[in-house]
Scaffold this motif. Structure first.
Motif: not given
Length: 323
Positions: A232-234, A236-238, A240, A311-312
């Motif tokens: 969830r925290h590592h 999915l964010r990357n 995305g 996001i990035d």
């Protein structure tokens, strides 16, 4: 900050140039189709004088550049023109049909990400397991390989032949009965969703697998963090950014697929409106419908690019997405 502003301005300029290019291409393309407007309206028995009079009445005898700039000038002012066949405002017709296609597309997008993303995460996490990797590849390959018109024809036959609880046809306008309209769009949306779910699951699976081998994920595992917290925290964010990028492609696919699906299921949406305009060589209708679809796709792509940059920020700094 300066690089982000410069990159965003470049994306806005690129979007504008894309729309101008689309307008030129569709304007020329519809006029290069065999059989002109006068042939469809008057038929093969009309005299040359009658054909010439009809063409002149609608200004189709003027040079293409004159016609193009006259049309673009109207579009800029918010006037999409008048249908050559029905003599009604194209904008009014689009306003009646766009909500149908929008609802169909939204249903497909919601179902796509509600099913495709979890399926992709599950198969990505279990890529080394016997039931995860093989099953994910089979399902995604099957969904991607089936043409929508084939699947749609099968669905129409099955649900017309057998009483399975959903009716084919009998569409009711959204303003008249939302429930009936939603029910009539379930099958078409399901057909459109199959390919989208398969593509989303495949993209999500690959993105998750790429992130799982990153050092920060290994460090989270070493710290004893729970697996689903790590995902969830590592992960999915990357992962995305590729999924957001795919959303633009899915939007284009759904707008194109709506043409076939709306025709198959006899849905009075933007796609069937465009097909009817092509059959009648109704230039104003085709130009407005294609330009609207292109505008939606370009705007969605632009918004996704801006979200990707948020996001990035390295995307704006390097001019490309980071791996």
């Amino acid at each position: 900050m300066l690089s982000t502003l410069r990159w965003s301005a470049g994306r806005f300029l690129s979007a504008l140039l894309t729309l101008i290019g689309v307008s030129v291409i569709i304007f020329v393309a519809v006029r290069l189709m065999p059989g002109g407007f006068e042939d469809v309206i008057l038929g093969p028995l009309a005299s040359d004088a009658e054909r010439a009079a009809l063409v002149a009445a609608y200004g189709l005898d003027q040079p293409l550049l004159v016609q193009y700039f006259a049309w673009i000038g109207q579009v800029v002012q918010g006037d999409l023109g008048t249908s050559l066949v029905t003599q009604t405002s194209v904008a009014v017709e689009l306003a009646r049909r766009i909500p149908v296609t929008a609802m169909l597309t939204l249903m497909a997008i919601v179902a796509t990400f509600a099913i495709g993303v979890p399926l992709g995460v599950w198969t990505g996490v279990r890529s080394t397991a016997r039931t995860g990797g093989a099953l994910g590849r089979v399902l995604s390959s099957l969904g991607i390989s089936i043409p929508e018109f084939v699947l749609g024809s099968v669905v129409i036959y099955v649900f017309s032949r057998f009483a399975l609880g959903l009716q084919v046809g009998g569409f009711a306008r959204i303003g008249e009965s939302f429930g009936a309209a939603f029910s009539a769009l379930l099958l078409p949306a399901a057909v459109l969703t199959i390919f989208c779910v398969a593509a989303t699951a495949r993209t999500t699976r690959d993105a998750v697998m790429n992130v799982l081998v990153e050092p920060h994920v290994g460090a989270a595992v070493a710290r004893g963090e729970k697996p689903w917290y790590i995902i969830r925290h590592h992960v999915l964010r990357n992962a995305g950014i590729p999924i957001l990028t795919l959303l633009g492609t899915i939007t284009a696919y759904l707008l194109g697929g709506a043409v076939i699906i709306e025709t198959l299921f006899n849905i009075p949406g933007l796609g069937s409106f465009m097909v009817t305009g092509l059959d009648r060589r109704d230039f104003a209708v085709v130009q407005a419908a294609v330009l609207f679809a292109a505008t939606v796709f370009v705007v969605v792509s632009l918004v996704l690019d801006l979200l990707t940059t948020a996001i990035d920020p390295r995307v704006a700094a390097t001019g490309r997405q980071s791996s």
